[in-house]
Motif scaffolding. Structure first.
Motif, PDB file in Angstrom:
ATOM      1  N   PRO A  45       0.814  -1.219   0.000  1.00  0.00           N
ATOM      2  CA  PRO A  45       0.000   0.000   0.000  1.00  0.00           C
ATOM      3  C   PRO A  45       0.851   1.274   0.000  1.00  0.00           C
ATOM      4  CG  PRO A  45      -0.862  -1.562   1.605  1.00  0.00           C
ATOM      5  CD  PRO A  45       0.446  -2.115   1.106  1.00  0.00           C
ATOM      6  N   LEU A  46       1.956   1.260   0.739  1.00  0.00           N
ATOM      7  CA  LEU A  46       2.801   2.458   0.807  1.00  0.00           C
ATOM      8  C   LEU A  46       3.462   2.742  -0.538  1.00  0.00           C
ATOM      9  CD1 LEU A  46       3.877   4.790   2.468  1.00  0.00           C
ATOM     10  CD2 LEU A  46       5.706   3.283   3.283  1.00  0.00           C
ATOM     11  N   TYR A  47       3.890   1.708  -1.242  1.00  0.00           N
ATOM     12  CA  TYR A  47       4.452   1.911  -2.574  1.00  0.00           C
ATOM     13  C   TYR A  47       3.392   2.546  -3.476  1.00  0.00           C
ATOM     14  CZ  TYR A  47       6.608   1.216  -7.091  1.00  0.00           C
ATOM     15  OH  TYR A  47       7.131   1.448  -8.337  1.00  0.00           O
ATOM     16  N   GLU A  48       2.192   2.004  -3.443  1.00  0.00           N
ATOM     17  CA  GLU A  48       1.103   2.509  -4.286  1.00  0.00           C
ATOM     18  C   GLU A  48       0.821   3.977  -3.984  1.00  0.00           C
ATOM     19  OE1 GLU A  48      -0.913   2.118  -7.463  1.00  0.00           O
ATOM     20  OE2 GLU A  48      -0.340   0.196  -6.611  1.00  0.00           O
ATOM     21  N   ALA A  49       0.772   4.325  -2.719  1.00  0.00           N
ATOM     22  CA  ALA A  49       0.549   5.720  -2.339  1.00  0.00           C
ATOM     23  C   ALA A  49       1.709   6.598  -2.807  1.00  0.00           C
ATOM     24  CB  ALA A  49       0.381   5.831  -0.826  1.00  0.00           C
ATOM     25  N   SER A  50       2.935   6.110  -2.659  1.00  0.00           N
ATOM     26  CA  SER A  50       4.122   6.903  -2.992  1.00  0.00           C
ATOM     27  C   SER A  50       4.277   7.136  -4.479  1.00  0.00           C
ATOM     28  CB  SER A  50       5.371   6.207  -2.433  1.00  0.00           C
ATOM     29  OG  SER A  50       5.285   6.105  -1.032  1.00  0.00           O
ATOM     30  N   LEU A  82      10.353   5.228  -1.479  1.00  0.00           N
ATOM     31  CA  LEU A  82      11.114   6.454  -1.697  1.00  0.00           C
ATOM     32  C   LEU A  82      11.593   6.553  -3.145  1.00  0.00           C
ATOM     33  CD1 LEU A  82      12.120   9.036  -0.376  1.00  0.00           C
ATOM     34  CD2 LEU A  82      14.173   7.798   0.336  1.00  0.00           C
ATOM     35  N   CYS A  83      12.041   5.454  -3.721  1.00  0.00           N
ATOM     36  CA  CYS A  83      12.441   5.473  -5.132  1.00  0.00           C
ATOM     37  C   CYS A  83      11.245   5.799  -6.023  1.00  0.00           C
ATOM     38  CB  CYS A  83      13.058   4.131  -5.533  1.00  0.00           C
ATOM     39  SG  CYS A  83      14.759   3.911  -4.955  1.00  0.00           S
ATOM     40  N   ALA A  84      10.088   5.233  -5.688  1.00  0.00           N
ATOM     41  CA  ALA A  84       8.885   5.467  -6.481  1.00  0.00           C
ATOM     42  C   ALA A  84       8.495   6.941  -6.456  1.00  0.00           C
ATOM     43  CB  ALA A  84       7.741   4.608  -5.968  1.00  0.00           C
ATOM     44  N   ALA A  85       8.483   7.531  -5.273  1.00  0.00           N
ATOM     45  CA  ALA A  85       8.112   8.943  -5.157  1.00  0.00           C
ATOM     46  C   ALA A  85       9.149   9.838  -5.834  1.00  0.00           C
ATOM     47  CB  ALA A  85       7.962   9.319  -3.685  1.00  0.00           C
ATOM     48  N   ALA A  86      10.421   9.512  -5.667  1.00  0.00           N
ATOM     49  CA  ALA A  86      11.491  10.320  -6.267  1.00  0.00           C
ATOM     50  C   ALA A  86      11.461  10.253  -7.788  1.00  0.00           C
ATOM     51  CB  ALA A  86      12.852   9.853  -5.745  1.00  0.00           C
ATOM     52  N   CYS A  87      11.178   9.090  -8.321  1.00  0.00           N
ATOM     53  CA  CYS A  87      11.137   8.887  -9.768  1.00  0.00           C
ATOM     54  C   CYS A  87      10.149   9.830 -10.450  1.00  0.00           C
ATOM     55  CB  CYS A  87      10.764   7.433 -10.048  1.00  0.00           C
ATOM     56  SG  CYS A  87      10.536   7.061 -11.789  1.00  0.00           S
ATOM     57  N   TRP A  88       9.021  10.060  -9.787  1.00  0.00           N
ATOM     58  CA  TRP A  88       7.959  10.882 -10.368  1.00  0.00           C
ATOM     59  C   TRP A  88       7.955  12.307  -9.833  1.00  0.00           C
ATOM     60  CZ3 TRP A  88       6.104   9.149 -14.638  1.00  0.00           C
ATOM     61  CH2 TRP A  88       6.171   7.779 -14.882  1.00  0.00           C
ATOM     62  N   GLY A  89       8.940  12.655  -9.004  1.00  0.00           N
ATOM     63  CA  GLY A  89       9.047  14.022  -8.509  1.00  0.00           C
ATOM     64  C   GLY A  89       7.972  14.398  -7.506  1.00  0.00           C
ATOM     65  N   HIS A  90       7.499  13.438  -6.747  1.00  0.00           N
ATOM     66  CA  HIS A  90       6.510  13.708  -5.709  1.00  0.00           C
ATOM     67  C   HIS A  90       7.244  14.154  -4.437  1.00  0.00           C
ATOM     68  CE1 HIS A  90       3.480  12.157  -8.335  1.00  0.00           C
ATOM     69  NE2 HIS A  90       3.920  10.910  -8.275  1.00  0.00           N
ATOM     70  N   THR A  91       7.684  15.407  -4.457  1.00  0.00           N
ATOM     71  CA  THR A  91       8.559  15.930  -3.412  1.00  0.00           C
ATOM     72  C   THR A  91       7.920  15.885  -2.023  1.00  0.00           C
ATOM     73  OG1 THR A  91       9.576  17.337  -5.083  1.00  0.00           O
ATOM     74  CG2 THR A  91      10.045  17.873  -2.793  1.00  0.00           C
ATOM     75  N   ALA A  92       6.650  16.217  -1.917  1.00  0.00           N
ATOM     76  CA  ALA A  92       5.994  16.188  -0.601  1.00  0.00           C
ATOM     77  C   ALA A  92       5.969  14.766  -0.052  1.00  0.00           C
ATOM     78  CB  ALA A  92       4.579  16.750  -0.700  1.00  0.00           C
ATOM     79  N   THR A  93       5.745  13.797  -0.907  1.00  0.00           N
ATOM     80  CA  THR A  93       5.745  12.404  -0.467  1.00  0.00           C
ATOM     81  C   THR A  93       7.151  11.974  -0.073  1.00  0.00           C
ATOM     82  OG1 THR A  93       3.881  11.988  -1.947  1.00  0.00           O
ATOM     83  CG2 THR A  93       5.028  10.061  -1.077  1.00  0.00           C
ATOM     84  N   VAL A  94       8.153  12.412  -0.824  1.00  0.00           N
ATOM     85  CA  VAL A  94       9.550  12.135  -0.476  1.00  0.00           C
ATOM     86  C   VAL A  94       9.838  12.679   0.923  1.00  0.00           C
ATOM     87  CG1 VAL A  94      11.946  12.773  -1.004  1.00  0.00           C
ATOM     88  CG2 VAL A  94      10.438  11.946  -2.820  1.00  0.00           C
ATOM     89  N   ARG A  95       9.416  13.907   1.187  1.00  0.00           N
ATOM     90  CA  ARG A  95       9.643  14.507   2.511  1.00  0.00           C
ATOM     91  C   ARG A  95       8.972  13.682   3.616  1.00  0.00           C
ATOM     92  NH1 ARG A  95       9.069  19.894  -0.129  1.00  0.00           N
ATOM     93  NH2 ARG A  95      11.113  20.859   0.073  1.00  0.00           N
ATOM     94  N   GLU A  96       7.746  13.234   3.358  1.00  0.00           N
ATOM     95  CA  GLU A  96       7.008  12.450   4.354  1.00  0.00           C
ATOM     96  C   GLU A  96       7.724  11.125   4.639  1.00  0.00           C
ATOM     97  OE1 GLU A  96       4.265  12.258   7.179  1.00  0.00           O
ATOM     98  OE2 GLU A  96       4.272  13.911   5.734  1.00  0.00           O
ATOM     99  N   LEU A  97       8.162  10.462   3.596  1.00  0.00           N
ATOM    100  CA  LEU A  97       8.878   9.196   3.770  1.00  0.00           C
ATOM    101  C   LEU A  97      10.170   9.404   4.560  1.00  0.00           C
ATOM    102  CD1 LEU A  97       8.231   7.855   0.190  1.00  0.00           C
ATOM    103  CD2 LEU A  97       7.495   6.696   2.296  1.00  0.00           C
ATOM    104  N   LEU A  98      10.898  10.445   4.224  1.00  0.00           N
ATOM    105  CA  LEU A  98      12.140  10.750   4.943  1.00  0.00           C
ATOM    106  C   LEU A  98      11.853  11.070   6.410  1.00  0.00           C
ATOM    107  CD1 LEU A  98      13.890  12.900   2.208  1.00  0.00           C
ATOM    108  CD2 LEU A  98      14.633  10.630   3.004  1.00  0.00           C
ATOM    109  N   ALA A  99      10.783  11.805   6.673  1.00  0.00           N
ATOM    110  CA  ALA A  99      10.418  12.152   8.046  1.00  0.00           C
ATOM    111  C   ALA A  99      10.074  10.921   8.872  1.00  0.00           C
ATOM    112  CB  ALA A  99       9.232  13.121   8.045  1.00  0.00           C
TER     113      ALA A  99
END
Length: 144
Positions: A45-50, A82-99
């Motif tokens: 589910p987290l991959y799908e969301a990201s 994180l790779c999934a979100a970064a690949c598509w430039g979903h910066t807010a999601t990247v920040r959330e994953l990092l947090a």
């Protein structure tokens, strides 16, 4: 909870994730859905969301215990959130994953694939790449 009910909750959870419905995701988690349970293809589910940039949904899943670095194995959905979100430039999601503790240097494919920073840079997402570098993503060595 029996297996049949678990599958039903899991299916509904994925529907809510795809819809970007954080309230429904939250309700399903309260009812007993597992935030880390992959679908029958292996997608988490987290991959799908990201991969879809559903930051609010990702936050709910992470707070419910979804592992930020768990690899997804679904067909066409392989890799880390994180790779999934970064690949598509979903910066807010990247920040959330990092947090929530995602490793900015973790290579997907069980350590043999690309890093989130490589995905962000190759995808033309410099803002996302900057967030990853600020979080400690290692810059590749220059060949020379």
């Amino acid at each position: 909870m029996n297996e049949r009910k678990r599958k039903k909750y899991s299916r509904r959870l994925f529907e809510a994730v795809l819809d970007g419905d954080a309230s429904r995701v939250r309700a399903l988690l309260r009812a007993g859905a597992d935030p880390g349970r992959p679908d029958r293809e292996g997608t988490t589910p987290l991959y799908e969301a990201s991969v879809n940039g559903r930051t609010g949904v990702a936050r709910v899943l992470l707070r419910a215990g979804a592992a930020p670095d768990a690899e997804s194995a679904g067909l066409g959905a392989e890799g880390t959130p994180l790779c999934a979100a970064a690949c598509w430039g979903h910066t807010a999601t990247v920040r959330e994953l990092l947090a929530h503790g995602a490793d900015p240097n973790l290579r997907e494919e069980h350590g043999t694939g690309r890093t989130p920073l490589e995905w962000a840079r190759d995808g033309g997402h410099p803002g996302t790449a900057d967030v990853l570098v600020a979080a400690g993503a290692a810059l590749p060595a220059r060949s020379g």
